[in-house]
Design an enzyme around this catalytic site. Structure first.
Site, PDB file in Angstrom:
ATOM      1  N   ASP A  29       0.486  -1.561  -0.249  1.00 54.32           N
ATOM      2  CA  ASP A  29       0.318  -0.589  -0.162  1.00 54.32           C
ATOM      3  C   ASP A  29       0.852   1.041  -0.002  1.00 54.32           C
ATOM      4  O   ASP A  29       1.673   1.299   0.379  1.00 54.32           O
ATOM      5  CB  ASP A  29      -1.010  -0.048   0.869  1.00 54.32           C
ATOM      6  CG  ASP A  29      -1.762   1.255   1.535  1.00 54.32           C
ATOM      7  OD1 ASP A  29      -1.787   1.991   1.034  1.00 54.32           O
ATOM      8  OD2 ASP A  29      -2.338   1.868   2.658  1.00 54.32           O
ATOM      9  N   ASN A  31      -0.427   4.956   0.097  1.00 54.35           N
ATOM     10  CA  ASN A  31      -0.938   5.455   0.218  1.00 54.35           C
ATOM     11  C   ASN A  31      -2.205   5.793   1.735  1.00 54.35           C
ATOM     12  O   ASN A  31      -2.012   6.438   2.116  1.00 54.35           O
ATOM     13  CB  ASN A  31      -2.465   6.298  -0.423  1.00 54.35           C
ATOM     14  CG  ASN A  31      -3.476   5.524  -0.865  1.00 54.35           C
ATOM     15  OD1 ASN A  31      -3.261   4.119  -0.399  1.00 54.35           O
ATOM     16  ND2 ASN A  31      -4.809   4.991  -2.238  1.00 54.35           N
ATOM     17  N   ASP A  33      -4.323   3.938   2.995  1.00 60.11           N
ATOM     18  CA  ASP A  33      -5.874   2.931   2.780  1.00 60.11           C
ATOM     19  C   ASP A  33      -5.466   2.118   3.517  1.00 60.11           C
ATOM     20  O   ASP A  33      -6.947   1.591   3.278  1.00 60.11           O
ATOM     21  CB  ASP A  33      -6.389   3.962   1.831  1.00 60.11           C
ATOM     22  CG  ASP A  33      -6.341   3.229   0.194  1.00 60.11           C
ATOM     23  OD1 ASP A  33      -5.057   1.873   0.241  1.00 60.11           O
ATOM     24  OD2 ASP A  33      -6.676   2.771  -1.092  1.00 60.11           O
ATOM     25  N   ASP A  37      -1.463  -1.261  -4.221  1.00 57.76           N
ATOM     26  CA  ASP A  37      -1.472  -0.340  -5.165  1.00 57.76           C
ATOM     27  C   ASP A  37      -0.542  -0.583  -6.302  1.00 57.76           C
ATOM     28  O   ASP A  37       0.036  -1.158  -5.976  1.00 57.76           O
ATOM     29  CB  ASP A  37      -2.371   0.991  -4.714  1.00 57.76           C
ATOM     30  CG  ASP A  37      -1.512   1.453  -3.575  1.00 57.76           C
ATOM     31  OD1 ASP A  37       0.297   1.629  -4.191  1.00 57.76           O
ATOM     32  OD2 ASP A  37      -1.368   2.694  -2.937  1.00 57.76           O
ATOM     33  N   ASP A 106      -4.376 -10.397 -15.430  1.00 59.25           N
ATOM     34  CA  ASP A 106      -5.571 -11.761 -15.680  1.00 59.25           C
ATOM     35  C   ASP A 106      -6.724 -11.351 -16.536  1.00 59.25           C
ATOM     36  O   ASP A 106      -6.812 -10.138 -16.336  1.00 59.25           O
ATOM     37  CB  ASP A 106      -5.918 -11.380 -13.552  1.00 59.25           C
ATOM     38  CG  ASP A 106      -5.840 -13.053 -13.748  1.00 59.25           C
ATOM     39  OD1 ASP A 106      -6.667 -13.855 -14.328  1.00 59.25           O
ATOM     40  OD2 ASP A 106      -5.555 -13.193 -12.438  1.00 59.25           O
ATOM     41  N   ASP A 207      -8.004 -16.404 -16.117  1.00 56.58           N
ATOM     42  CA  ASP A 207      -9.272 -17.227 -15.200  1.00 56.58           C
ATOM     43  C   ASP A 207     -10.089 -17.978 -15.413  1.00 56.58           C
ATOM     44  O   ASP A 207     -11.203 -18.047 -16.775  1.00 56.58           O
ATOM     45  CB  ASP A 207      -9.774 -16.339 -14.712  1.00 56.58           C
ATOM     46  CG  ASP A 207     -10.925 -16.643 -13.443  1.00 56.58           C
ATOM     47  OD1 ASP A 207     -10.471 -16.726 -12.446  1.00 56.58           O
ATOM     48  OD2 ASP A 207     -11.856 -16.312 -12.814  1.00 56.58           O
ATOM     49  N   GLU A 264      -6.189 -20.908 -16.845  1.00 58.54           N
ATOM     50  CA  GLU A 264      -6.237 -21.936 -15.503  1.00 58.54           C
ATOM     51  C   GLU A 264      -7.582 -23.276 -16.277  1.00 58.54           C
ATOM     52  O   GLU A 264      -8.753 -22.423 -16.172  1.00 58.54           O
ATOM     53  CB  GLU A 264      -7.068 -20.282 -14.924  1.00 58.54           C
ATOM     54  CG  GLU A 264      -7.997 -21.448 -13.273  1.00 58.54           C
ATOM     55  CD  GLU A 264      -8.442 -20.521 -12.875  1.00 58.54           C
ATOM     56  OE1 GLU A 264      -8.065 -20.806 -11.553  1.00 58.54           O
ATOM     57  OE2 GLU A 264      -9.216 -20.140 -12.867  1.00 58.54           O
ATOM     58  N   HIS A 340      -2.842 -17.162  -5.695  1.00 57.82           N
ATOM     59  CA  HIS A 340      -4.820 -16.729  -4.187  1.00 57.82           C
ATOM     60  C   HIS A 340      -5.652 -17.075  -3.837  1.00 57.82           C
ATOM     61  O   HIS A 340      -5.935 -17.097  -3.147  1.00 57.82           O
ATOM     62  CB  HIS A 340      -4.763 -16.065  -5.532  1.00 57.82           C
ATOM     63  CG  HIS A 340      -4.902 -15.762  -6.723  1.00 57.82           C
ATOM     64  ND1 HIS A 340      -4.463 -16.553  -8.166  1.00 57.82           N
ATOM     65  CD2 HIS A 340      -6.646 -16.010  -6.613  1.00 57.82           C
ATOM     66  CE1 HIS A 340      -5.697 -16.764  -8.499  1.00 57.82           C
ATOM     67  NE2 HIS A 340      -6.713 -16.313  -8.506  1.00 57.82           N
ATOM     68  N   ASP A 341      -5.774 -18.667  -4.525  1.00 57.81           N
ATOM     69  CA  ASP A 341      -7.012 -19.654  -4.448  1.00 57.81           C
ATOM     70  C   ASP A 341      -6.248 -20.783  -4.069  1.00 57.81           C
ATOM     71  O   ASP A 341      -7.321 -21.464  -3.227  1.00 57.81           O
ATOM     72  CB  ASP A 341      -7.770 -20.028  -5.784  1.00 57.81           C
ATOM     73  CG  ASP A 341      -8.628 -18.768  -6.384  1.00 57.81           C
ATOM     74  OD1 ASP A 341      -8.729 -18.047  -5.850  1.00 57.81           O
ATOM     75  OD2 ASP A 341      -8.435 -19.607  -7.139  1.00 57.81           O
TER      76      ASP A 341
END
Length: 567
Positions: A29, A31, A33, A37, A106, A207, A264, A340-341
């Site tokens: 990150d 910034n 939040d 990013d 992706d 995907d 995938e 990520h899965d």
């Protein structure tokens, strides 16, 4: 002749490349939040370059309502404001290219967000020009058009009051499936892909791409007696027009750009994979298969992957060997432990119970994978041995699939009690992969100065990049060496894979060779926390090129030991 050979090498540049996957929301990150990013990723490109990889795969960064963490796209040609803007992307792309890194995007085109302008138009009326961009059907006897279930629990159909029909969503209701039977859909997708290619990106990860061809008539699927809805995967995976669609995509997009493509492909077989990723180059460069990721699933089909089983080496080795041998000389493998899965591999197939075993088993698993034939993929944090988060409360989870599964299995079907399901979530939830990257031991692990969108793993003060970079015996530098060896040794890309004679029956040690005109590599890996004794035919002139222990003890194989000989 020189020019011809050079062209072939450039065309297949991805064969000896290594891919590093970045999950943007969790990487860095910039910034405050609490959400990672694009400027944060740009800031960390030097670190990625130091690791030695060639390609950076970005999970979706497009404009999205984030129902499914960006896999629900509202605008394919805009950046999600949480991640920045197109100028930020251009800066990232330019810096990556200056560093010699390629960028792979992706591509999510089985479905869009219900906020995409195509769907907003489609639901306005049956005569709208975009109506046929999606799959609409009348119900049957006041029920959905068929008995298919969503992969995120519940039915795969949602009724729309405005037009009195149902639309298909294999995933969340906010993710309507595109109708690939409509040529306008396909060419709209190709135009978008070419737009990104013209911007200078270097490839696409696609995907659930093998779901895009749905069966004629959308028939009911077979349903087990204890299931609320039928699993549609046997009907939607590897559909009857999938290869036609991908060859058309290749002709319209990939053949015009020297890019890398990986699809995938859940439920893909080796025979289908040889069509998708055939070396002729008519479709994709490679596919992600999931057989080795399903070896620790629950024996009760109604519970799917939610379990506490650990895959045996016998099953794991047999599956990896099947893919190595079946595709050899015909197609190309993707090699991965994490994404990520998937939960963290050191917690899943390794041993994170102690610091010593965490480091040793992470290196052991990396050795097994990186010496096989194919393109290796590393997921952010894998290179420092990040572990599962193992959250204790359902309130800690963000992942839609995890939360929905808990409610369905515990509250609706009463198949498990709450504590057992929480234990299974701690092992298999996608949140395990999505906790923020652990950069250092400062507040929020150096990821953000604000409240993080996803809880941090509690062990970030012990496991982080700063600590690994300061220790030349760390997991990071071991991965760095593996990558360097792949770049320098053609045998790792081209050599023939074979198990050592009799190893297929060894429950504890994985031993295989890679052979080419350059010689032989012998890879030996102890999958257990026990010291073992094994004898292998190793010539006197053999050289140990990498190991996760500092001194070779010959026939003695120590806990989680991995070593590679060259001769």
């Amino acid at each position: 002749m020189y020019i011809k050979v050079r062209k072939i090498i450039l065309k297949n540049w991805w064969k000896n490349s290594v891919v590093y996957q970045v999950y943007p929301a969790s990487y860095q990150d910039s910034n405050g939040d609490g959400i990672g990013d694009l400027p944060g990723i740009t800031k960390r490109l030097d670190y990625i370059k130091k690791l030695g990889v060639d390609i950076v795969w970005l999970s979706p960064i497009y404009k999205s309502p984030q129902i499914d963490n960006g896999y629900d796209i509202a605008d394919y040609r805009a950046i999600n404001p949480d991640f920045g803007n197109m100028e930020d992307f251009d800066e990232l792309l330019n810096k990556a290219h200056k560093l010699g890194l390629k960028i792979m995007m992706d591509l999510v085109v089985n479905h869009t967000s219900d906020e995409h302008k195509w769907f907003q138009e489609s639901r306005k009326g049956k005569d709208n020009p975009y109506r046929d961009y999606y799959i609409w059907r009348d119900g049957k006897d006041d029920k959905a058009p068929n008995n298919w279930g969503s992969f995120f629990t519940g039915p795969a159909w949602k009724y729309d009051d405005q037009t009195g029909q149902y639309y298909m969503h294999l995933f969340a209701p906010q993710q309507p499936d595109l109708n690939w039977e409509n040529p306008n859909v396909r060419h709209s997708v190709y135009d978008m892909m070419n737009w990104w290619a013209d911007k200078g990106i270097d490839g696409f990860r696609m995907d659930v791409i093998n779901y895009i061809s749905k069966p004629n008539g959308l028939p009911d699927a077979k349903k087990a007696s204890d299931e609320l809805y039928a699993n549609p995967e046997p009907l939607v995976a590897n559909g009857h027009r999938i290869h036609e669609f991908l060859q058309e995509m290749n002709k319209n997009v990939m053949s015009n750009h020297n890019m890398v493509t990986v699809g995938e492909a859940p439920a893909v077989t080796t025979e289908e994979a040889k069509k998708y990723s055939n070396l002729s180059g008519k479709e994709l460069n490679m596919v992600f298969q999931f057989e080795h990721m399903g070896l620790d699933g629950n024996k009760n089909p109604a519970l799917g992957h939610w379990s506490d089983r650990k895959a045996t080496l016998t099953d794991l080795r047999a599956n990896l060997t099947k893919w190595q041998t079946a595709l050899a000389g015909e197609a190309w493998n993707s090699l991965y432990w994490n994404n990520h899965d998937q939960p963290r591999v050191v917690s899943r197939y390794g041993n994170d119970s102690t610091e010593e075993y965490r480091v040793l088993s992470a290196k052991m698993l990396a050795t097994i994978l990186h010496f096989q034939q194919g393109t290796p993929f590393i997921f952010e944090g894998e290179e420092i041995g990040m572990t599962n988060a193992n959250f204790k409360s359902l309130d800690d989870y963000v992942d839609l699939d995890s939360i929905n599964s808990y409610h369905q299995i515990v509250d609706e079907q009463h198949l498990l009690d709450g504590p057992t399901m929480l234990k299974y979530l701690g092992i298999h939830s996608r949140d395990n992969a999505r906790t923020p990257m652990q950069w250092d031991d400062t507040e929020n692990a150096g990821f953000s100065t604000g409240k993080t969108w996803e809880h941090l793993n509690h062990n970030y003060k012990q496991i982080n990049v700063k600590k690994d970079l300061a220790n030349h015996d760390s997991i990071f530098y071991y991965y760095q060496k593996l990558i360097k060896l792949r770049h320098e040794m053609p045998i790792i890309t081209d050599g023939i894979y074979a198990l050592v004679d009799g190893n297929d029956k060894d429950p504890d040690v994985y031993a295989y060779t890679r052979k080419s005109q350059d010689g032989t590599l012998l890879i030996i890996a102890n999958y257990t926390d026990k010291e073992l004794q094994r004898e292998y035919d190793i010539p006197d002139n053999a050289k140990e090129i990498i190991s996760n222990y500092s001194n070779d003890q010959g026939d003695k194989i120590r806990p989680y030991e991995a070593k590679v000989y060259q001769f």
